[in-house]
Design a protein around this motif. Structure first.
Motif, mmCIF file in Angstrom:
data_model
loop_
_atom_site.group_PDB
_atom_site.id
_atom_site.type_symbol
_atom_site.label_atom_id
_atom_site.label_comp_id
_atom_site.label_asym_id
_atom_site.label_seq_id
_atom_site.Cartn_x
_atom_site.Cartn_y
_atom_site.Cartn_z
ATOM 1 N N UNK A 198 37.744 -48.575 -33.410
ATOM 2 C CA UNK A 198 36.547 -49.422 -33.480
ATOM 3 C C UNK A 198 36.144 -49.664 -32.036
ATOM 4 N N UNK A 199 34.927 -49.279 -31.685
ATOM 5 C CA UNK A 199 34.525 -49.286 -30.275
ATOM 6 C C UNK A 199 33.253 -50.117 -30.079
ATOM 7 N N UNK A 200 33.422 -51.298 -29.507
ATOM 8 C CA UNK A 200 32.299 -52.178 -29.137
ATOM 9 C C UNK A 200 31.323 -52.382 -30.296
ATOM 10 N N UNK A 252 36.425 -54.306 -30.486
ATOM 11 C CA UNK A 252 37.115 -53.027 -30.305
ATOM 12 C C UNK A 252 38.553 -53.162 -30.778
ATOM 13 N N UNK A 253 39.022 -52.153 -31.491
ATOM 14 C CA UNK A 253 40.449 -52.078 -31.814
ATOM 15 C C UNK A 253 40.788 -50.656 -32.215
ATOM 16 N N UNK A 254 42.070 -50.303 -32.081
ATOM 17 C CA UNK A 254 42.520 -48.958 -32.436
ATOM 18 C C UNK A 254 43.764 -49.052 -33.299
ATOM 19 N N UNK A 255 43.790 -48.243 -34.358
ATOM 20 C CA UNK A 255 44.922 -48.226 -35.288
ATOM 21 C C UNK A 255 45.576 -46.846 -35.209
ATOM 22 N N UNK A 256 46.904 -46.836 -35.050
ATOM 23 C CA UNK A 256 47.644 -45.577 -34.933
ATOM 24 C C UNK A 256 47.849 -44.927 -36.296
ATOM 25 N N UNK A 276 31.662 -52.342 -42.597
ATOM 26 C CA UNK A 276 31.156 -51.330 -41.655
ATOM 27 C C UNK A 276 31.979 -50.046 -41.778
ATOM 28 N N UNK A 277 33.315 -50.180 -41.855
ATOM 29 C CA UNK A 277 34.158 -48.979 -41.941
ATOM 30 C C UNK A 277 33.816 -48.192 -43.209
ATOM 31 N N UNK A 278 33.542 -48.907 -44.306
ATOM 32 C CA UNK A 278 33.263 -48.196 -45.563
ATOM 33 C C UNK A 278 31.786 -47.849 -45.742
ATOM 34 N N UNK A 279 30.954 -48.174 -44.749
ATOM 35 C CA UNK A 279 29.573 -47.684 -44.756
ATOM 36 C C UNK A 279 28.581 -48.559 -45.492
#
Ligand code: ATP
Ligand code: MG
Length: 236
Positions: A6-8, A23-27, A48-51
């Motif tokens: 997730x970027x800005x 912002x966040x990042x998941x491994x 947002x992730x699911x559109x």
């Protein structure tokens, strides 16, 4: 490479920013919990992730190739992203098995579908309930069926919104075990939950959201000791 970046990300409803340059990042293989007070933006992030919701700016990268903010809901589902909504939305007149068949989607060959349904019935612990109409299940069993429905398509990114809301302590413990079994090196899981005991049991890391921004990211133990997290959330 991260499974999800997730970027800005900024989401606005009128002049109100539900997400503010988040912002966040998941491994890959990670179970990440997103926690925080009511209205922090947790469900908006899953939208947002699911559109379902489009941001005003920012990106949502699945792997290193696909920006989900540019995709339709159907394209996002096809890319292996599945979401369990907060309220169980199983089909009450259909049996557990028939509900899982729907979760497999229209493209799976019949033989593969039967094998997949059998595997998922075992994973979510509903094999003995396979022929029961979903409307006759307990609230906990409905939650597990719905997790089964999203699992059926073998998602690479699983989004769970409050999977233990309304469950008993025993059902919550069983759900935590279930999520432990769903871990795979090629699957990332993002879970929103208000039950901190559950979060501690399932999550590798937590992201604490507050007013659309990250207040804290790290282990649950550290979150419990963080002065800002205690002030806006855990201490309440
Ligand atoms: N469609 C919308 N229109 C206007 N405001 C919205 C909309 N959706 C969400 N909001 C607002 O955005 C903020 C974030 O909402 P969101 O549902 O993401 O919170 P949440 O962290 O999931 O909270 P909860 O823990 O209560 O589920 C809230 O103030 C909410 O009222
Ligand atoms: Mg919510």
């Amino acid at each position: 490479m991260s499974a999800l970046v997730i970027d800005a990300l900024t989401v606005a409803f009128g002049r109100f920013r539900a997400l503010d340059a988040l912002s966040l990042a998941v491994d890959p293989g990670e179970v990440r919990a997103v926690i925080g007070p009511n209205g922090a933006g947790k469900t908006t992030l899953l939208d947002v992730i699911s559109g379902i919701t489009k941001p005003v700016s920012g990106r949502v990268m699945l792997g290193d190739r696909l920006d989900l903010t540019r995709c339709s809901e159907a394209q996002i589902a096809r890319a292996g992203v599945r979401r369990k909504f907060q309220k169980p939305s199983v089909f009450p007149v259909l049996t557990v098995r028939e509900n899982l068949a729907i979760g497999c989607g229209p493209d799976m060959a019949p033989g593969a579908r039967e094998a997949r349904i059998a595997a998922v019935l075992g994973e979510v612990g509903l094999a003995v309930r396979a022929a029961v109409p979903a409307g006759a299940l307990s609230h906990g069993e409905k939650q597990w069926l719905e997790i089964g429905m999203v699992l059926a398509a073998e998602p690479g990114l699983l989004l769970l919104d409050e999977p233990v809301a309304g469950l008993s302590d025993a059902e919550t413990a069983r759900t935590a075990e279930l999520i432990g079994r769903l871990r795979r090196p090629d699957r990332a899981i993002l879970v929103i939950e208000h039950d901190m005991g559950f979060v501690e049991a399932v999550a590798d890391k937590v992201t604490v959201l507050h007013e659309g921004r990250t207040l804290y990211e790290g282990g649950m133990q550290g979150a419990r000791r963080d002065a800002r997290v205690i002030e806006v959330f855990l201490g309440r």
